[in-house]
Scaffold this motif. Sequence first.
Motif, PDB file in Angstrom:
ATOM      1  N   THR A 110      38.062  40.937  27.533  1.00 54.47           N
ATOM      2  CA  THR A 110      36.665  41.379  27.448  1.00 54.47           C
ATOM      3  C   THR A 110      36.502  42.555  26.497  1.00 54.47           C
ATOM      4  O   THR A 110      35.389  42.826  26.047  1.00 54.47           O
ATOM      5  CB  THR A 110      36.114  41.767  28.829  1.00 54.47           C
ATOM      6  OG1 THR A 110      36.937  42.790  29.401  1.00 54.47           O
ATOM      7  CG2 THR A 110      36.051  40.570  29.746  1.00 54.47           C
ATOM      8  N   PHE A 113      34.716  41.609  23.441  1.00 54.76           N
ATOM      9  CA  PHE A 113      33.325  41.166  23.540  1.00 54.76           C
ATOM     10  C   PHE A 113      32.368  42.256  24.022  1.00 54.76           C
ATOM     11  O   PHE A 113      31.280  42.401  23.474  1.00 54.76           O
ATOM     12  CB  PHE A 113      33.220  39.958  24.486  1.00 54.76           C
ATOM     13  CG  PHE A 113      34.077  38.808  24.058  1.00 54.76           C
ATOM     14  CD1 PHE A 113      33.739  38.045  22.949  1.00 54.76           C
ATOM     15  CD2 PHE A 113      35.241  38.500  24.746  1.00 54.76           C
ATOM     16  CE1 PHE A 113      34.540  36.991  22.548  1.00 54.76           C
ATOM     17  CE2 PHE A 113      36.044  37.438  24.348  1.00 54.76           C
ATOM     18  CZ  PHE A 113      35.698  36.684  23.247  1.00 54.76           C
ATOM     19  N   SER A 114      32.766  42.989  25.060  1.00 58.90           N
ATOM     20  CA  SER A 114      31.853  43.959  25.656  1.00 58.90           C
ATOM     21  C   SER A 114      32.626  45.166  26.166  1.00 58.90           C
ATOM     22  O   SER A 114      33.467  45.046  27.064  1.00 58.90           O
ATOM     23  CB  SER A 114      31.068  43.331  26.819  1.00 58.90           C
ATOM     24  OG  SER A 114      30.319  44.300  27.485  1.00 58.90           O
ATOM     25  N   LYS A 115      32.311  46.307  25.605  1.00 60.70           N
ATOM     26  CA  LYS A 115      32.976  47.539  26.008  1.00 60.70           C
ATOM     27  C   LYS A 115      32.645  47.876  27.468  1.00 60.70           C
ATOM     28  O   LYS A 115      33.518  48.292  28.236  1.00 60.70           O
ATOM     29  CB  LYS A 115      32.524  48.677  25.090  1.00 60.70           C
ATOM     30  CG  LYS A 115      33.152  50.005  25.389  1.00 60.70           C
ATOM     31  CD  LYS A 115      32.642  51.061  24.416  1.00 60.70           C
ATOM     32  CE  LYS A 115      33.185  52.420  24.788  1.00 60.70           C
ATOM     33  NZ  LYS A 115      32.663  53.466  23.911  1.00 60.70           N
ATOM     34  N   THR A 116      31.402  47.659  27.871  1.00 59.78           N
ATOM     35  CA  THR A 116      30.972  47.979  29.235  1.00 59.78           C
ATOM     36  C   THR A 116      31.726  47.144  30.269  1.00 59.78           C
ATOM     37  O   THR A 116      32.213  47.673  31.276  1.00 59.78           O
ATOM     38  CB  THR A 116      29.453  47.741  29.378  1.00 59.78           C
ATOM     39  OG1 THR A 116      28.766  48.481  28.381  1.00 59.78           O
ATOM     40  CG2 THR A 116      28.966  48.154  30.745  1.00 59.78           C
ATOM     41  N   VAL A 117      31.832  45.850  30.021  1.00 53.97           N
ATOM     42  CA  VAL A 117      32.544  44.967  30.954  1.00 53.97           C
ATOM     43  C   VAL A 117      34.020  45.333  30.999  1.00 53.97           C
ATOM     44  O   VAL A 117      34.629  45.377  32.072  1.00 53.97           O
ATOM     45  CB  VAL A 117      32.347  43.485  30.558  1.00 53.97           C
ATOM     46  CG1 VAL A 117      33.205  42.577  31.420  1.00 53.97           C
ATOM     47  CG2 VAL A 117      30.890  43.093  30.658  1.00 53.97           C
TER      48      VAL A 117
END
Length: 143
Positions: A110, A113-117
């Motif tokens: 992840t 794709f997404s730093k937050t996730v």
Amino acid sequence: MENFKKKLQRRFYLCLMLCCSGSAVYWGLSYLIKDVPDFSRGMIAGVYFGIIVVAAFLMIKYLILLRNEDKLKAEYIKTTDERNIEISKATMRTSSVISLVATGLAVLITGFFSKTVSITLFIDMTAGALITVLVNLYYNKKM
């Protein structure tokens, strides 16, 4: 055997309290907080109803065991059987490691794709590892 019976009675009452207090909290928060997105509201409702179904299932199981002496005795033997206890320990140990490794891989994937996730999964993985270490330390002291 009496201690086992008392333990089942405590578990029954804990499930009953969970159903009652969980329902009060869920309905109270649903009434007070109106601006929750539909997806979150549906997810929360699903988790709530899942918990209530499991608690109700366990309450029924405990009632049946508490009212039938033969089934209570069979459950006691099953619960205190050394082989079952060792299988349970090995299962939990292995599943803890697999869960941590899978979450670590998810953090890596992840991250593209997404730093937050990725950060959220990393915090979850760290919390899981910390819980595993603390439980291990507790049982090393206790035993």
